[in-house]
Write an enzyme that holds these catalytic residues in place. Sequence first.
Site, PDB file in Angstrom:
ATOM      1  N   THR A 199       0.814  -1.217   0.000  1.00 52.56           N
ATOM      2  CA  THR A 199       0.000   0.000   0.000  1.00 52.56           C
ATOM      3  C   THR A 199       0.846   1.265   0.000  1.00 52.56           C
ATOM      4  O   THR A 199       1.985   1.258   0.473  1.00 52.56           O
ATOM      5  CB  THR A 199      -0.990   0.021   1.199  1.00 52.56           C
ATOM      6  OG1 THR A 199      -1.792   1.187   1.111  1.00 52.56           O
ATOM      7  CG2 THR A 199      -0.265   0.019   2.533  1.00 52.56           C
ATOM      8  N   ARG A 200       0.267   2.341  -0.550  1.00 54.71           N
ATOM      9  CA  ARG A 200       0.898   3.660  -0.515  1.00 54.71           C
ATOM     10  C   ARG A 200      -0.084   4.680   0.059  1.00 54.71           C
ATOM     11  O   ARG A 200       0.112   5.878  -0.045  1.00 54.71           O
ATOM     12  CB  ARG A 200       1.367   4.105  -1.915  1.00 54.71           C
ATOM     13  CG  ARG A 200       0.399   3.826  -3.053  1.00 54.71           C
ATOM     14  CD  ARG A 200       0.783   4.553  -4.309  1.00 54.71           C
ATOM     15  NE  ARG A 200       0.083   5.799  -4.403  1.00 54.71           N
ATOM     16  CZ  ARG A 200      -1.073   5.977  -5.042  1.00 54.71           C
ATOM     17  NH1 ARG A 200      -1.664   4.979  -5.687  1.00 54.71           N
ATOM     18  NH2 ARG A 200      -1.651   7.161  -5.071  1.00 54.71           N
ATOM     19  N   HIS A 204      -7.901   2.011   5.948  1.00 65.78           N
ATOM     20  CA  HIS A 204      -9.123   2.209   6.722  1.00 65.78           C
ATOM     21  C   HIS A 204      -9.833   0.870   6.891  1.00 65.78           C
ATOM     22  O   HIS A 204      -9.239  -0.165   6.658  1.00 65.78           O
ATOM     23  CB  HIS A 204      -9.994   3.269   6.034  1.00 65.78           C
ATOM     24  CG  HIS A 204      -9.275   4.566   5.840  1.00 65.78           C
ATOM     25  ND1 HIS A 204      -8.950   5.390   6.888  1.00 65.78           N
ATOM     26  CD2 HIS A 204      -8.752   5.144   4.734  1.00 65.78           C
ATOM     27  CE1 HIS A 204      -8.286   6.431   6.436  1.00 65.78           C
ATOM     28  NE2 HIS A 204      -8.147   6.310   5.130  1.00 65.78           N
ATOM     29  N   HIS A 207      -9.765  -1.727   4.034  1.00 70.22           N
ATOM     30  CA  HIS A 207      -8.484  -2.437   3.900  1.00 70.22           C
ATOM     31  C   HIS A 207      -8.341  -3.488   5.003  1.00 70.22           C
ATOM     32  O   HIS A 207      -7.796  -4.569   4.782  1.00 70.22           O
ATOM     33  CB  HIS A 207      -7.321  -1.456   3.975  1.00 70.22           C
ATOM     34  CG  HIS A 207      -7.443  -0.310   3.025  1.00 70.22           C
ATOM     35  ND1 HIS A 207      -7.923   0.925   3.403  1.00 70.22           N
ATOM     36  CD2 HIS A 207      -7.162  -0.224   1.706  1.00 70.22           C
ATOM     37  CE1 HIS A 207      -7.932   1.719   2.367  1.00 70.22           C
ATOM     38  NE2 HIS A 207      -7.481   1.050   1.316  1.00 70.22           N
ATOM     39  N   ARG A 293      -7.845  -4.055  -7.050  1.00 66.03           N
ATOM     40  CA  ARG A 293      -8.279  -3.330  -8.246  1.00 66.03           C
ATOM     41  C   ARG A 293      -7.255  -2.239  -8.546  1.00 66.03           C
ATOM     42  O   ARG A 293      -6.774  -1.577  -7.641  1.00 66.03           O
ATOM     43  CB  ARG A 293      -9.645  -2.699  -7.932  1.00 66.03           C
ATOM     44  CG  ARG A 293     -10.310  -2.060  -9.090  1.00 66.03           C
ATOM     45  CD  ARG A 293     -11.607  -1.386  -8.627  1.00 66.03           C
ATOM     46  NE  ARG A 293     -12.290  -0.818  -9.763  1.00 66.03           N
ATOM     47  CZ  ARG A 293     -11.979   0.344 -10.306  1.00 66.03           C
ATOM     48  NH1 ARG A 293     -10.991   1.072  -9.796  1.00 66.03           N
ATOM     49  NH2 ARG A 293     -12.648   0.795 -11.353  1.00 66.03           N
TER      50      ARG A 293
END
Length: 572
Positions: A199-200, A204, A207, A293
Site C-alpha cells: 500500500t501507498r 481504513h 483495507h 483493483r
Amino acid sequence: MEFATLIEPHGGELCDLIATGKASDELKEEALGLPSISLTPRQVCDIELLLNGGFSPLKGFMGRDDYDAVVDSMRLSSGVLWPMPITLDVSEETAAGLKEGDRIALRDQTGLLLAIQTVSDVWKVDKEREAEKVFGSTSKAHPAVGYLFDDAGTHYVGGKLDGVALPTHYDFHDLRRTPAELRAEFEKDGWTTVVAFQTRNPMHRAHKELTDRAAEEIGGHLLIHPVVGMTKPGDIDYYTRVRCYKRLLDHYTHDRAMLSLLPLAMRMGGPREAVWHAIIRKNYGCTHLIVGRDHAGPGNDENGEPFYGPYDAQEMVTEVSEELHIEMVPFKLMVYSPGIDGYKPIDEVKEGEETLSISGTELRQRLADGAEIPSWFSYADVVEELRKTHPPKKQQGFTVFFTGLSGSGKSTIANALMVKLLEWGGRPATLLDGDVVRTHLSKGLGFSAEDRSTNVQRIGYVASEITKHRGICVCAPIAPYEADRRANRNLIEQSGGYFEVFVDTPLEVCEQRDVKGLYAKARAGIIKGFTGIDDPYEAPTDAEIVLDSTKYSAEECADQIMSRLKEEGYLG
Ligand code: PPS
C-alpha cells in the site's frame, strides 16, 4: 568479490551484496581513489533493495543485455522473469567519462559510500521505447514516464555492485526489516504462510476487512508492507501513514498481522509493477500477495482515460504465476453495506443493495472541512493521526500573494489586509512587501529578469515555509513573470492555502499616480527596464482574486479578500 547467497526457508535465493569486515574496509579504502556518483533519491531507493536482496536475483544496476530483455520481454537475458528496468541513469557528461571495467563509488546525497560499481556497459537511452514498452504510454501524465523524460539522465551505466552500507534511515528503526530479517522473523514466529499487503495510502476499515479475509483465505498471517520510498506525487507523506498503520495494527486479532516498511521507489507501472511487487514480496519471505483493483495504478492520462484497465494487473500476474513462486490473492473493490453493517467485495453486492464508500478526494475534503469521518469508514484512532497532519482549513497556513504594477496599490491594500488579519487573530501573520524585501532578503538584487525571478522565488520560498508552519504570509512584490508566480503557487499549495491577488490597475492610472516619481524617470530613460514601460508585466489569467483599485478603496479591497478567505474556510 564473492557474494553470499543464502538459501532461505521460504525458497528462492536471496542476494546479500553487502561486504563485511575486512572486505568492507578494503572497499572504503579503494573508494577514496575512485570517481564518485551522487545518487538521486530514486536511485538510493533502488540501491537499497539491490543491496539488501529485495531485488534478488539482481546483483547490480542492469547492463544493456538485461535491460533490453526486460524492456522487450519482461525477462532478464538469462530468461528469468523480471518486469522492471533497474538502471543507473547519469548525464551525458558523466557517461562520457566512463568505460567498461571502470570502478565507481556510488554515494548518497550526503556523500556516504553505499557501494562500488564495476561498469559493464554505458549506453544512451531510447526513452520513447522504454516508456512505450514498459509503461505502455509516452504520456508524461504517467509519473514514471514524466520522470523518465524530465528527470532521468540520458545514459545508463550497468554493472555489479560491491555493497558497503545500506542507506541511512533515522526513522522507524524497528519497522525497517530487510528481506533476511523479515524471513528470520517469520521463521522465529512460525509464520509459514504469509500474505503481503502492498500500500501507498492510509488504511481504513475496507483495507482491514480485505486483509483479514485474505489471511483467512490462505489460513495464514498478514504482512502489512507499505511503501515508504517514493510513491505517487501528492500522496500522504509516509510518516503520517506509518503512524496510521501502527494504530490500525491494534485492531487486528493478536499475532495475526505484522507491519514492516518497504523502501521501494514505485513506478506506478500497473501490471508490470504488480509482477515486480510479487517478486519483491517473495524475496521478503511472503508466500502470497494481495493484488487488488487498479494495483499500482498511475491515475488517468491528460484525456481523463486510465492508463490500465482495473484488473490488468491481476491478469498479468496470473499469466506469469507459474514462474513467480508466490501466489496472488486477487481482490475486488470492497464496499460498505449498511444492511449488514460490514464490508463485502463489490461483485457480491446484490442488485438494489445499498452500499457506501468514501473516495480519497472526499476524505481529503472532509479533513479540510473538519467534517465528520464516519466510523463505518475508518477507526477513530487512525482518523486522529490523519487529522494531526491534515488539520481543517481554519488551522492551516495560507499565503495571499499580491501581484501588480508599481503604483497599482498592492502595498496599501496589503497593509490594510494585514491589519484586518491581525484584528481577526488566531494565527501569526507576516508581510513581505516588495520594497521592504529588497532591503534584506533580496538585498543586492537588481531588476534584470534573472534578479526579479530570484527575488520573487525567494519570497515564494519564505511564504511556503510560513504556510507550512500554519502561519499567514502576505506578499506584495510586482512579480511580473508568470513562470515565477506558477513556481511559487506550486510550492506553496503543497503546504496550505494560496490566494493570488491581481491588483489590476491600468498602466495609465499607475503612471498618473506616480507616487514615487519613478514612471517619470522611466519615461525620461533615467531608469531602465521599468515594469510596464520597457520591461514586461505578464498579467495573471488564473488569479483567485482580481481587484479594481480605481473603483474601490484600499479598505474595500482588503474586505473583499477577507470575505473570500472566510468563504473558503481559512478564517473559521
Ligand atoms: S519584482 O519585479 O517583483 O522583483 O519587483 P519588486 O521587488 O516588487 O520591486 C518593485 C519596487 O522597486 C522599485 N523599482 C522598480 N520597479 C519596477 N521596475 C524597475 N526597474 C524598478 N526599479 C525600482 C519600485 O518602487 C517598486 O515598488 P512598488 O511598490 O511596486 O511601486
